[in-house]
Design a protein around this motif. Structure first.
Motif, PDB file in Angstrom:
ATOM      1  N   MET A 196       0.855  -1.170   0.000  1.00 14.84           N
ATOM      2  CA  MET A 196       0.000   0.000   0.000  1.00 14.84           C
ATOM      3  C   MET A 196       0.898   1.229   0.000  1.00 14.84           C
ATOM      4  N   ASN A 197       0.616   2.184  -0.896  1.00  8.96           N
ATOM      5  CA  ASN A 197       1.380   3.418  -0.865  1.00  8.96           C
ATOM      6  C   ASN A 197       0.482   4.565  -0.441  1.00  8.96           C
ATOM      7  N   THR A 240      -2.500   5.560  -2.814  1.00 17.56           N
ATOM      8  CA  THR A 240      -3.595   4.597  -2.804  1.00 17.56           C
ATOM      9  C   THR A 240      -4.405   4.738  -1.519  1.00 17.56           C
ATOM     10  N   ASN A 241      -3.709   4.921  -0.400  1.00 20.70           N
ATOM     11  CA  ASN A 241      -4.366   5.086   0.885  1.00 20.70           C
ATOM     12  C   ASN A 241      -5.175   6.380   0.917  1.00 20.70           C
ATOM     13  N   ASN A 256     -11.459  -3.106  -0.537  1.00 20.70           N
ATOM     14  CA  ASN A 256     -10.015  -3.078  -0.757  1.00 20.70           C
ATOM     15  C   ASN A 256      -9.547  -1.722  -1.281  1.00 20.70           C
ATOM     16  N   ASN A 292      -9.612   0.606   1.696  1.00 18.77           N
ATOM     17  CA  ASN A 292      -8.544   0.276   2.643  1.00 18.77           C
ATOM     18  C   ASN A 292      -7.154   0.549   2.072  1.00 18.77           C
ATOM     19  N   GLY A 293      -7.088   0.892   0.786  1.00 23.80           N
ATOM     20  CA  GLY A 293      -5.817   1.208   0.160  1.00 23.80           C
ATOM     21  C   GLY A 293      -5.010   0.016  -0.287  1.00 23.80           C
ATOM     22  N   THR A 294      -5.618  -1.167  -0.309  1.00 22.71           N
ATOM     23  CA  THR A 294      -4.879  -2.362  -0.731  1.00 22.71           C
ATOM     24  C   THR A 294      -5.009  -2.634  -2.229  1.00 22.71           C
ATOM     25  N   HIS A 295      -5.969  -1.981  -2.894  1.00 22.95           N
ATOM     26  CA  HIS A 295      -6.129  -2.098  -4.342  1.00 22.95           C
ATOM     27  C   HIS A 295      -6.291  -0.718  -4.951  1.00 22.95           C
ATOM     28  N   LYS A 296      -5.760  -0.559  -6.161  1.00 24.66           N
ATOM     29  CA  LYS A 296      -5.957   0.666  -6.921  1.00 24.66           C
ATOM     30  C   LYS A 296      -7.055   0.410  -7.949  1.00 24.66           C
TER      31      LYS A 296
END
Length: 110
Positions: free
Chosen positions: A1-2, A5-6, A39, A42-46
């Motif tokens: 996670m960057n 994205t977050n 996701n 939560n910032g785990t997927h773009k």
């Protein structure tokens, strides 16, 4: 996670909650799986560019708030201002523009 994205996930979650939408309701509107939307928040997927555009349109967000976010990512002031500005009519925007210009001018002369 960057961080970007977050930040996007936080913007989406905040806008969704301000509109009193559940994740399920937003996922249904956009024909997404609930897990995928979760996701993203939560910032785990773009999201893809297409999904990014659908999300900002559905939630009435400004892409500028994300793309040109201030360096202080911890502050929500800039995105909140953009959301409020998007709700203003032309007359209200004119008042805000003049007020802001006067505020900045007085700060420079102080």
């Amino acid at each position: 996670m960057n961080a970007s994205t977050n930040t996007l996930g936080k913007m989406i979650r905040q806008a969704r909650q301000e509109q009193n939408l559940t994740q399920y309701q937003l996922a249904e509107r956009l024909n997404l799986s609930l897990v995928y939307l979760s996701n993203i928040e939560n910032g785990t997927h773009k999201p893809s560019l297409d999904m990014f555009c659908q999300l900002i349109r559905e939630l009435n967000l400004s892409a500028d708030a994300y793309i040109y976010a201030p360096k202080d990512a911890g502050s929500n002031t800039y995105p909140e201002l953009l959301q409020l500005l998007a709700k203003c009519d032309e007359q209200q925007l004119g008042v805000l523009l003049k007020t802001t210009a006067a505020l900045l001018e007085s700060a420079q002369t102080a």
